[in-house]
Design a protein around this motif. Structure first.
Motif, short mmCIF file in Angstrom:
data_model
loop_
_atom_site.label_atom_id
_atom_site.label_comp_id
_atom_site.label_asym_id
_atom_site.label_seq_id
_atom_site.Cartn_x
_atom_site.Cartn_y
_atom_site.Cartn_z
N PRO A 63 24.51 33.77 15.99
CA PRO A 63 25.77 33.05 16.17
C PRO A 63 26.11 32.68 17.62
N THR A 64 25.92 33.61 18.54
CA THR A 64 26.31 33.30 19.92
C THR A 64 25.36 32.29 20.56
N ASP A 65 24.11 32.23 20.11
CA ASP A 65 23.21 31.19 20.62
C ASP A 65 23.71 29.80 20.23
N ASP A 66 24.27 29.68 19.03
CA ASP A 66 24.85 28.40 18.62
C ASP A 66 26.04 28.04 19.53
N VAL A 67 26.86 29.05 19.86
CA VAL A 67 28.01 28.82 20.75
C VAL A 67 27.51 28.37 22.12
N ILE A 68 26.45 29.02 22.62
CA ILE A 68 25.89 28.65 23.93
C ILE A 68 25.39 27.21 23.89
N ALA A 69 24.74 26.85 22.79
CA ALA A 69 24.22 25.47 22.67
C ALA A 69 25.35 24.46 22.76
N HIS A 70 26.46 24.74 22.05
CA HIS A 70 27.62 23.83 22.10
C HIS A 70 28.16 23.74 23.53
N LEU A 71 28.33 24.91 24.15
CA LEU A 71 28.92 24.96 25.49
C LEU A 71 28.04 24.22 26.50
N MET A 72 26.73 24.47 26.44
CA MET A 72 25.83 23.87 27.42
C MET A 72 25.75 22.36 27.26
N LEU A 73 25.71 21.91 25.99
CA LEU A 73 25.66 20.46 25.78
C LEU A 73 26.97 19.81 26.24
N MET A 74 28.09 20.49 26.00
CA MET A 74 29.37 19.92 26.45
C MET A 74 29.39 19.83 27.97
N ARG A 75 28.93 20.89 28.62
CA ARG A 75 28.97 20.88 30.09
C ARG A 75 27.95 19.93 30.69
N GLY A 76 26.77 19.88 30.10
CA GLY A 76 25.69 19.12 30.71
C GLY A 76 25.65 17.66 30.32
N ASP A 77 25.98 17.35 29.08
CA ASP A 77 25.92 15.96 28.62
C ASP A 77 26.88 15.82 27.43
N GLU A 78 28.15 15.61 27.77
CA GLU A 78 29.19 15.59 26.73
C GLU A 78 28.99 14.48 25.69
N PRO A 79 28.64 13.24 26.12
CA PRO A 79 28.41 12.21 25.10
C PRO A 79 27.28 12.61 24.14
N MET A 80 26.25 13.29 24.67
CA MET A 80 25.15 13.72 23.79
C MET A 80 25.64 14.78 22.80
N PHE A 81 26.53 15.65 23.25
CA PHE A 81 27.10 16.67 22.37
C PHE A 81 27.79 16.00 21.18
N TRP A 82 28.57 14.96 21.46
CA TRP A 82 29.27 14.25 20.38
C TRP A 82 28.29 13.48 19.50
#
Lengths: 207, 144
Positions: A173-192
């Motif tokens: 579970p926390t790896d999924d949270v890290i993935a969300h956080l990192m994508l938001m910080r690093g490339d927010e349009p890609m996260f969306w």
């Protein structure tokens, strides 16, 4: 890890994805509709709190129907609980340790105590509520002097794979949270782009 | 002594870590090959490029990796700076308040800015020595 009673969905380009998804799969698992019937449209109604379906019968007549919210939320929660056998405590502890290096003390404390934390993007001004085993909620708190917030969407994203009809990913579970956080910080349009957007109010959004 | 690492979010045994220890060239070559392969396979590599005013790390996605020099190549584009420049010029935009009974997906946050980001896999961009920075790799998403 494939589980006998929960279908696994794997990103198609991942090695052996088709074989992994076929494990434990039966004909009843397919979302196929009756032969000759064609689903024309489907959407979630916030007012009715129901999924609305429009379909075409084999004789050409177009019909409509609704699927109520019902106990779907509980169904998703129980399946998520069932997926816990796939994860290890050691892996989760490693992920929590990594998350601790990425967050400030207060946010990390929030996560340990409640399973969620907030972070606002400097790029877009959107505030994200990151939650363990639930989609990340995107909030627009830019207006009204941050006194109120509007829910934009619940963003669901599972790297590698996830278990059908649940909020559980193939990673702990926390790896999924890290993935969300990192994508938001690093490339927010890609996260969306990569995330599946659940409308607020749907059972899948878990709001 | 601290050197650059990359944490790969993974299934099974959990996160795996690769290191770019300059005193161990064989390990650097191995790690470089893996990182290059991950970019080819669509992994998102988020590289810590510094810290903001609040002390939070700033991450940028690496668009490519130079195996020969073991360097991340990141888009030389700062959306925050560009958005601030745009806001000063035109005034901040406000999101629509319209609501509908029918689901419509929310629009992704705008990138904002007059600068154009280099195309993915472009060789142009800022280079960061892998031995000096920490990164996290996230694989392609299966949806959710």
């Amino acid at each position: 890890m494939p589980l006998s009673d929960l279908g696994l969905v794997v990103e198609p380009t991942y090695p052996k994805a088709a074989e992994l998804m076929a494990i434990g799969k039966t004909a009843a698992d397919d979302d196929a509709v009756e032969e000759g019937v064609k689903v024309r449209n489907q959407w979630w109604s916030h007012r009715l709190r129901k999924h609305i379906f429009i379909w075409q019968e084999p004789d050409g007549r177009v019909k409509g129907g609704t699927v109520p919210y019902g106990n779907r939320g509980v169904h998703l929660e129980l399946n998520t609980l069932g997926a816990s056998v796939a994860w290890g405590i050691e892996q989760e502890a490693n992920a929590v340790h990594l998350l601790g290096q990425l967050l400030k003390h207060h946010a990390f404390k929030m996560y340990l105590l409640t399973g969620m934390f907030l972070e606002t993007s400097k790029r877009s001004g959107v505030t994200y509520l990151f939650r363990k085993l639930r989609p990340t909620v995107a909030l627009d708190a830019r207006n009204d002097g941050n006194k109120s917030a509007r829910v934009l969407a619940a963003l669901c994203l599972h790297p590698i794979g996830y278990y059908k009809e649940s909020w559980a990913g193939s990673m702990c579970p926390t790896d999924d949270v890290i993935a969300h956080l990192m994508l938001m910080r690093g490339d927010e349009p890609m996260f969306w782009r990569r995330a599946n957007q659940h409308a607020p109010g749907t059972p899948e959004a878990a709001i | 002594m601290s050197f650059g690492t990359i944490g790969i979010l993974n299934v099974g045994a959990g996160d795996t870590k690769l290191s770019f220890d300059p005193t161990n060239p064989a390990e650097v070559i191995r790690a470089s090959r893996i990182v290059k392969d991950m970019i080819r396979r669509g992994y998102a590599l988020l590289v810590a490029t510094g810290k903001d005013d609040d002390g939070r790390p700033i991450y940028h996605r690496a668009t490519d990796f130079d195996e020969k020099t073991a360097e991340y190549i990141i888009a030389d584009f700062d959306p925050v700076t560009a958005a601030a420049a745009d806001a000063a010029e035109t005034g901040a935009s406000t999101p629509s308040e319209e609501t509908s009974d029918v689901d419509t997906p929310a629009a992704p946050p705008s990138r904002g800015g007059r600068q154009k980001a280099p195309a993915p896999n472009s060789k142009a961009g800022r280079r960061l020595k892998a031995s000096n920075v920490h990164a996290v790799a996230v694989s392609r998403s299966a949806g959710g």
